[in-house]
Write an enzyme that holds these catalytic residues in place. Structure first.
Site, PDB file in Angstrom:
ATOM      1  N   CYS A  23     -20.131   1.731 -23.932  1.00 45.46           N
ATOM      2  CA  CYS A  23     -21.273   2.168 -23.809  1.00 45.46           C
ATOM      3  C   CYS A  23     -21.704   2.172 -22.472  1.00 45.46           C
ATOM      4  CB  CYS A  23     -22.341   1.038 -24.423  1.00 45.46           C
ATOM      5  SG  CYS A  23     -22.031   1.029 -26.142  1.00 45.46           S
ATOM      6  N   GLU A  24     -20.818   3.105 -21.440  1.00 50.69           N
ATOM      7  CA  GLU A  24     -21.148   3.587 -20.071  1.00 50.69           C
ATOM      8  C   GLU A  24     -20.617   4.832 -20.190  1.00 50.69           C
ATOM      9  OE1 GLU A  24     -22.319   1.344 -17.823  1.00 50.69           O
ATOM     10  OE2 GLU A  24     -22.161  -0.489 -18.978  1.00 50.69           O
ATOM     11  N   GLY A  78       0.754  -1.127  -0.050  1.00 55.36           N
ATOM     12  CA  GLY A  78       0.299  -0.133   0.010  1.00 55.36           C
ATOM     13  C   GLY A  78       0.802   1.182   0.020  1.00 55.36           C
ATOM     14  N   TYR A 114     -12.681   3.711  -8.841  1.00 57.11           N
ATOM     15  CA  TYR A 114     -12.328   4.550  -7.580  1.00 57.11           C
ATOM     16  C   TYR A 114     -11.794   5.983  -7.770  1.00 57.11           C
ATOM     17  CZ  TYR A 114      -8.682   0.561  -7.596  1.00 57.11           C
ATOM     18  OH  TYR A 114      -8.033  -0.421  -7.994  1.00 57.11           O
ATOM     19  N   GLU A 174       4.688  -6.125   1.053  1.00 63.39           N
ATOM     20  CA  GLU A 174       4.101  -6.650   0.021  1.00 63.39           C
ATOM     21  C   GLU A 174       3.824  -5.354  -0.836  1.00 63.39           C
ATOM     22  OE1 GLU A 174       0.563  -8.135   1.854  1.00 63.39           O
ATOM     23  OE2 GLU A 174       1.660  -9.795   2.810  1.00 63.39           O
ATOM     24  N   PRO A 175       4.637  -4.680  -1.322  1.00 63.15           N
ATOM     25  CA  PRO A 175       4.465  -3.582  -2.467  1.00 63.15           C
ATOM     26  C   PRO A 175       4.207  -4.070  -3.843  1.00 63.15           C
ATOM     27  CG  PRO A 175       6.667  -3.588  -1.887  1.00 63.15           C
ATOM     28  CD  PRO A 175       6.246  -5.046  -1.175  1.00 63.15           C
ATOM     29  N   ARG A 212      -9.324   2.280 -13.485  1.00 63.39           N
ATOM     30  CA  ARG A 212      -9.269   2.935 -12.220  1.00 63.39           C
ATOM     31  C   ARG A 212      -9.925   4.199 -11.858  1.00 63.39           C
ATOM     32  NH1 ARG A 212      -5.073   4.523 -10.389  1.00 63.39           N
ATOM     33  NH2 ARG A 212      -5.059   3.819  -8.235  1.00 63.39           N
ATOM     34  N   TYR A 263      -2.433  -2.366 -11.831  1.00 61.65           N
ATOM     35  CA  TYR A 263      -3.986  -2.502 -11.636  1.00 61.65           C
ATOM     36  C   TYR A 263      -4.375  -1.741 -12.956  1.00 61.65           C
ATOM     37  CZ  TYR A 263      -2.809  -3.215  -6.995  1.00 61.65           C
ATOM     38  OH  TYR A 263      -2.070  -3.829  -5.857  1.00 61.65           O
TER      39      TYR A 263
HETATM   40  C1  LIG Z   1      -3.467  -5.515  -3.039  1.00 64.39           C
HETATM   41  C2  LIG Z   1      -2.438  -6.078  -1.951  1.00 64.39           C
HETATM   42  C3  LIG Z   1      -1.088  -5.544  -1.721  1.00 64.39           C
HETATM   43  C4  LIG Z   1      -0.750  -4.389  -2.503  1.00 64.39           C
HETATM   44  O1  LIG Z   1      -1.205  -3.350  -2.637  1.00 64.39           O
HETATM   45  P1  LIG Z   1      -0.512  -2.041  -3.114  1.00 64.39           P
HETATM   46  O2  LIG Z   1      -1.224  -0.767  -2.951  1.00 64.39           O
HETATM   47  O3  LIG Z   1      -0.167  -2.313  -4.655  1.00 64.39           O
HETATM   48  O4  LIG Z   1       0.781  -1.886  -2.793  1.00 64.39           O
HETATM   49  C5  LIG Z   1      -0.386  -6.018  -0.700  1.00 64.39           C
HETATM   50  N1  LIG Z   1      -0.808  -6.939   0.134  1.00 64.39           N
HETATM   51  C6  LIG Z   1      -2.259  -7.466   0.008  1.00 64.39           C
HETATM   52  C7  LIG Z   1      -2.531  -8.551   1.099  1.00 64.39           C
HETATM   53  C8  LIG Z   1      -2.934  -7.103  -1.004  1.00 64.39           C
HETATM   54  O5  LIG Z   1      -4.125  -7.329  -0.861  1.00 64.39           O
END
Ligand SMILES: *Cc1c(COP(=O)(O)O)cnc(C)c1O
Length: 405
Positions: free
Chosen positions: A332-333, A222, A306, A263-264, A302, A360
């Site tokens: 067509c939206e 994230g 969102y 987990e980037p 995206r 994404y």
């Molecule tokens: C989607 C996700 C991420 C990655 O999120 P990013 O915003 O792309 O960094 C990491 N961990 C988990 C469990 C996720 O579902």
């Protein structure tokens, strides 16, 4: 100097491979990974690329070659990671809402697993007891992230085991002697504020004494990257320092060492991506000038899904006078990519580039309106390589079964 692709390179790729086309820049991914390594050098940190952001096998191989590990959100992503050459100990499967059979498959493949429900934890304990180390995904009840749809840690979120159910977790761990190797929290996407990660570290601080075999503390992904012209991403060097401090605090308090896992997804691949479209139609309506491109939310959802902002440039006419445009697709939206955007004069046939399209983008694409998914090109050392073909008409019918009437 940040790695970027020039307008000339992008134009030449559009000419060679047609549009719409996704273009990725390998050296930019490398640069982002090196930023992480440098920022977190003071702690024992491991990075697992959240592959759902962009799963093309060549991207996975590039990321593997960097020495980065991989996080998967389905058993199929685990299998793709294996195919791309990741070693099983460097693959993490962070599941949510999945059938226990997928966890069994992941155990057979020997990868790391984070379990996100009491129900699957109980099944896991019954079947594997102490024999297979496992992590648990917790829901910390923190609201964070760029948009509710990408916020995963709040108290109404489906993700993770709610932290207030700690007693239930501990009862299961005790009953089945489960080997809890890790704690995991992912609060959402686009977390700019470093203090959100530190709140998670505080939660881990309180939880650690309950789990005697912990190896890793997984703070999720994230990390925010800049999307707007004037925006800043997560201060990764600061985060690195704070994480090192948090790990030291744990060591001082409990005399235990942990690995910090991350987990980037977006951080590694967002900025490496460019989505090139071409203007089909210009349309004037009152004060609004529409520029209709040969794409839509079937290729880049995206903005519509969102309300995300993507920087856009007219690379065919960069020095022309600036006007205001609403950029829309051909679906067509109401598929508005951007409303009231200032761009150098846009003409039919011009190439409009969407930036930050690596994460994404293609991955959330579809064949809606029976349109083809775009081609994908990876630029390595200045050379473009086709890594994903544009669909053909046959692809639209590939899994259809025609019955006789
Ligand atoms: C989607 C996700 C991420 C990655 O999120 P990013 O915003 O792309 O960094 C990491 N961990 C988990 C469990 C996720 O579902």
């Amino acid at each position: 100097m940040s790695a970027t692709l020039s307008n000339e390179q992008l134009t030449s790729i559009a000419n060679e491979y047609g549009t719409p086309v996704y273009v990725y820049h390998a050296e930019k991914i490398t640069e982002q990974f090196h930023k992480l390594q440098s920022a977190f050098r003071q702690s024992k940190s491991r990075f697992f690329y959240a592959s759902k952001a962009l799963t093309n096998i060549n991207i996975l191989k590039h990321i593997h070659a960097l020495g980065c590990h991989v996080d998967c959100s389905s058993i199929n992503e685990v299998k793709l990671a294996v195919l791309a050459g990741f070693e099983k100990e460097n693959i993490l499967y962070t599941s949510n809402g999945i059938a226990f059979s997928e966890i069994e498959e992941a155990v057979e493949l020997g990868v790391n697993i984070n379990i996100d429900s009491l129900s699957n934890l109980e099944k896991f304990g019954r079947k594997y007891g102490h024999s297979y180390p496992v992590g648990i995904r917790l829901r910390p009840n923190i609201m964070a992230g760029g948009h509710l749809k990408i916020s995963t840690g709040h108290e109404k979120s489906k993700f993770g085991i709610p932290i207030e159910q700690l007693d239930n977790i501990l009862a299961l761990v005790e009953a089945h002697d489960i080997f809890i190797a890790g704690l995991h929290v992912h609060t959402g996407s686009e977390i700019k504020d470093v203090s959100v990660f530190m709140k998670v570290a505080d939660i881990f601080f309180d939880l650690v004494p309950h789990f005697r075999e912990l190896v890793y503390l997984d703070l999720g992904g994230g990390f925010k990257v800049p999307y707007r012209e004037d925006e800043e991403g997560t201060d990764v060097p600061l985060l690195g320092e704070k994480v090192a401090e948090a790990m030291q605090r744990l060591k001082d308090a409990y005399n235990r060492d942990f690995e910090a896992w991350f987990e980037p997804g977006k951080f590694l691949v967002s900025e490496c991506g460019y989505f090139i479209t071409q203007v089909n139609v210009m349309k004037q309506s009152g004060n609004t000038t529409f520029a209709g491109v040969n794409s839509g939310f079937n290729h880049l959802i995206r903005p519509m899904f969102y309300e995300s902002y993507h920087r856009i440039a007219n690379i065919s006419n960069p020095d022309a006078p600036i006007h205001t445009y609403t950029i829309t697709g051909n679906i067509c939206e109401t598929d508005t990519f951007a409303a009231d955007r200032q761009l150098p004069e846009v003409r039919e046939g011009d190439l409009l580039v969407f930036y930050n399209a690596g994460a994404y983008g293609f991955e959330m694409g579809s064949n809606y309106n029976s349109r083809f998914k775009p081609a994908q090109v990876l630029v390595i050392k200045g050379q473009p390589h086709l890594i994903g073909k544009r669909d053909t008409f046959e692809d639209l019918l590939r899994n259809q079964v025609e019955i006789t009437f």
